[in-house]
Design a protein around this motif. Structure first.
Motif, short mmCIF file in Angstrom:
data_model
loop_
_atom_site.label_atom_id
_atom_site.label_comp_id
_atom_site.label_asym_id
_atom_site.label_seq_id
_atom_site.Cartn_x
_atom_site.Cartn_y
_atom_site.Cartn_z
N HIS A 193 0.80 -1.23 0.00
CA HIS A 193 0.00 0.00 0.00
C HIS A 193 0.83 1.28 0.00
CE1 HIS A 193 -3.74 -2.23 0.54
NE2 HIS A 193 -3.12 -2.97 1.43
N ASP A 194 2.15 1.14 -0.15
CA ASP A 194 3.02 2.32 -0.23
C ASP A 194 2.89 3.18 1.03
OD1 ASP A 194 5.03 3.45 -1.69
OD2 ASP A 194 3.74 4.54 -3.08
N VAL A 195 3.11 2.54 2.18
CA VAL A 195 2.93 3.22 3.48
C VAL A 195 4.29 3.57 4.08
CG1 VAL A 195 1.87 3.09 5.75
CG2 VAL A 195 0.86 1.83 3.86
N PHE A 196 4.35 4.75 4.68
CA PHE A 196 5.56 5.20 5.38
C PHE A 196 5.20 5.33 6.85
CE2 PHE A 196 5.86 6.29 1.00
CZ PHE A 196 7.19 6.07 0.66
N VAL A 197 5.98 4.66 7.70
CA VAL A 197 5.63 4.54 9.11
C VAL A 197 6.57 5.35 9.99
CG1 VAL A 197 5.23 2.95 11.03
CG2 VAL A 197 4.74 2.22 8.68
N LEU A 198 6.00 6.25 10.78
CA LEU A 198 6.78 7.02 11.75
C LEU A 198 6.72 6.29 13.10
CD1 LEU A 198 5.37 10.51 10.78
CD2 LEU A 198 7.77 9.83 10.56
N PRO A 199 7.86 5.99 13.69
CA PRO A 199 7.85 5.23 14.94
C PRO A 199 7.52 6.06 16.17
CG PRO A 199 10.11 5.64 14.27
CD PRO A 199 9.23 6.18 13.17
N LEU A 200 6.63 5.53 17.01
CA LEU A 200 6.46 6.05 18.36
C LEU A 200 7.63 5.55 19.19
CD1 LEU A 200 2.66 5.16 18.70
CD2 LEU A 200 3.61 7.41 18.17
N SER A 201 7.88 6.18 20.31
CA SER A 201 9.04 5.80 21.12
C SER A 201 8.65 5.49 22.56
CB SER A 201 10.08 6.93 21.13
OG SER A 201 10.59 7.15 19.83
N VAL A 202 9.46 4.65 23.18
CA VAL A 202 9.30 4.31 24.59
C VAL A 202 10.54 4.81 25.33
CG1 VAL A 202 8.91 2.48 26.27
CG2 VAL A 202 7.98 2.26 23.96
N VAL A 203 10.32 5.53 26.40
CA VAL A 203 11.43 6.12 27.15
C VAL A 203 11.63 5.35 28.46
CG1 VAL A 203 12.38 8.23 28.13
CG2 VAL A 203 10.83 8.37 26.17
N PHE A 204 12.70 4.54 28.51
CA PHE A 204 13.09 3.85 29.73
C PHE A 204 14.16 4.67 30.44
CE2 PHE A 204 11.28 0.18 27.49
CZ PHE A 204 10.71 -0.54 28.53
N ALA A 205 14.51 4.25 31.62
CA ALA A 205 15.54 4.97 32.39
C ALA A 205 16.88 4.98 31.67
CB ALA A 205 15.68 4.33 33.78
N ASP A 206 17.13 3.95 30.85
CA ASP A 206 18.43 3.86 30.17
C ASP A 206 18.39 4.38 28.74
OD1 ASP A 206 16.82 1.79 29.29
OD2 ASP A 206 18.46 0.34 29.12
N GLY A 207 17.31 5.04 28.34
CA GLY A 207 17.30 5.64 27.01
C GLY A 207 15.96 5.59 26.33
N THR A 208 15.91 6.20 25.15
CA THR A 208 14.70 6.24 24.34
C THR A 208 14.83 5.26 23.18
OG1 THR A 208 14.32 8.57 24.88
CG2 THR A 208 13.24 7.72 22.91
N PHE A 209 13.79 4.47 22.97
CA PHE A 209 13.83 3.43 21.96
C PHE A 209 12.64 3.58 21.01
CE2 PHE A 209 15.80 1.99 25.82
CZ PHE A 209 16.96 1.35 25.41
N ARG A 210 12.93 3.62 19.71
CA ARG A 210 11.87 3.74 18.71
C ARG A 210 11.24 2.37 18.46
NH1 ARG A 210 15.38 6.00 14.00
NH2 ARG A 210 16.79 4.53 15.05
N GLU A 211 9.92 2.35 18.54
CA GLU A 211 9.20 1.09 18.34
C GLU A 211 9.45 0.54 16.95
OE1 GLU A 211 4.75 -0.80 19.00
OE2 GLU A 211 4.94 1.37 18.74
#
Length: 281
Positions: free
Chosen positions: A22-40
């Motif tokens: 479907h020609d989709v472009f996905v922007l990641p949400l992020s999770v912020v733990f004590a040791d850093g931010t991680f993009r889903e």
């Protein structure tokens, strides 16, 4: 024929096949733990998230894509020859992603149509699918956007946290409520109402909670308005499969798929959560 891009975020949990088809472009949400931010789905898999969640002393937070990231994507799409983009994002009642997309769209000369899905997960996928079907029929972008916006009022998502422990850690319920719910086996049914999550019911036993969710589905099924349902879950595919089997026994013609929820839901609802989602037509 215009070249159209679809944009969404990881709340939709699209697989690679769907993204390419479907020609989709996905922007990641992020999770912020004590040791850093991680993009889903980029820095952190579902399995890695739940491993970290089990051992986290402080409950993680979630964060939305930055406006700069959106603008960079819009510039790339324009450079790649796209005429416009439709951006279907997680409910504005849960995230600022939609508002950021609105702001970013005003900062570029590339035409972007941001849409507040007023929900998350499976219905976001159906919105993109229906939009693609309408374009294939030659519909104009304004009609496609209006149709998708109309789908938001007919989209349903309800879930049952396995326990209230993670809701307590994330500050959604008190310690006393959590203690009593664990002792008395109290289950919450949480559902989307006008773009925000609300506690629909508080019942004894998981069976009663599931029946509560099923009652809304049965109403739409009786009207012949639901061709497909998603059994949704937070790292609990086994119980979602059981629910799928129960649905197919009651409704043999119904298409049911098992869908993992975004880890951003897991931050609040917790591991083990299950539920149902569908769009009524």
């Amino acid at each position: 024929m215009k070249k159209i891009a679809w944009i969404t975020d990881t709340a939709a949990q699209l697989d690679d096949v769907f993204i390419k088809q479907h020609d989709v472009f996905v922007l990641p949400l992020s999770v912020v733990f004590a040791d850093g931010t991680f993009r889903e789905s980029v820095d952190l898999t579902q399995e890695e998230f739940y491993d970290k969640l089990r051992t986290a002393k402080v409950s993680p937070k979630t964060s939305q894509p930055a406006i700069g990231e959106m603008l960079a994507l819009y510039d790339k799409l324009q450079a790649d020859g796209y005429d416009l983009a439709i951006a279907v994002h997680l409910s504005s009642g849960l995230s600022g992603t939609f508002e950021s997309a609105q702001s970013a769209a005003k900062m570029t000369d590339f035409k972007v149509y941001p849409i507040d899905s007023k929900i998350g997960s499976f219905p976001m996928v159906k919105m993109i699918e229906i939009g693609e079907e309408l374009f294939a029929k030659g519909k104009e972008v304004e009609e496609v956007v209006a149709t998708i916006q109309g789908m938001t009022a007919r989209s349903h998502l309800s879930f049952i946290p396995s326990s209230l422990n993670q809701l307590h850690k994330s500050g959604r319920v008190s310690g006393t409520q959590t203690f009593l719910s664990n002792i008395l086996n109290i289950k919450l049914v949480i559902t989307f109402v006008d773009g925000i999550t609300v506690m629909k019911e508080k019942v004894r036993s998981n069976k009663r909670a599931k029946n509560n969710v099923m009652s809304a589905l049965r109403t739409d099924m009786a009207a012949g308005a639901v061709p497909e349902v998603a059994a949704i879950h937070c790292n609990n595919a086994a119980d979602a499969e059981l629910w799928k089997n129960e649905l197919q026994q009651e409704f043999p013609a119904l298409k049911v798929e098992v869908v993992a929820l975004s880890v951003c839901v897991g931050v609040h609802a917790g591991e083990g959560t299950t539920g149902l989602s569908w769009v009524a037509y």
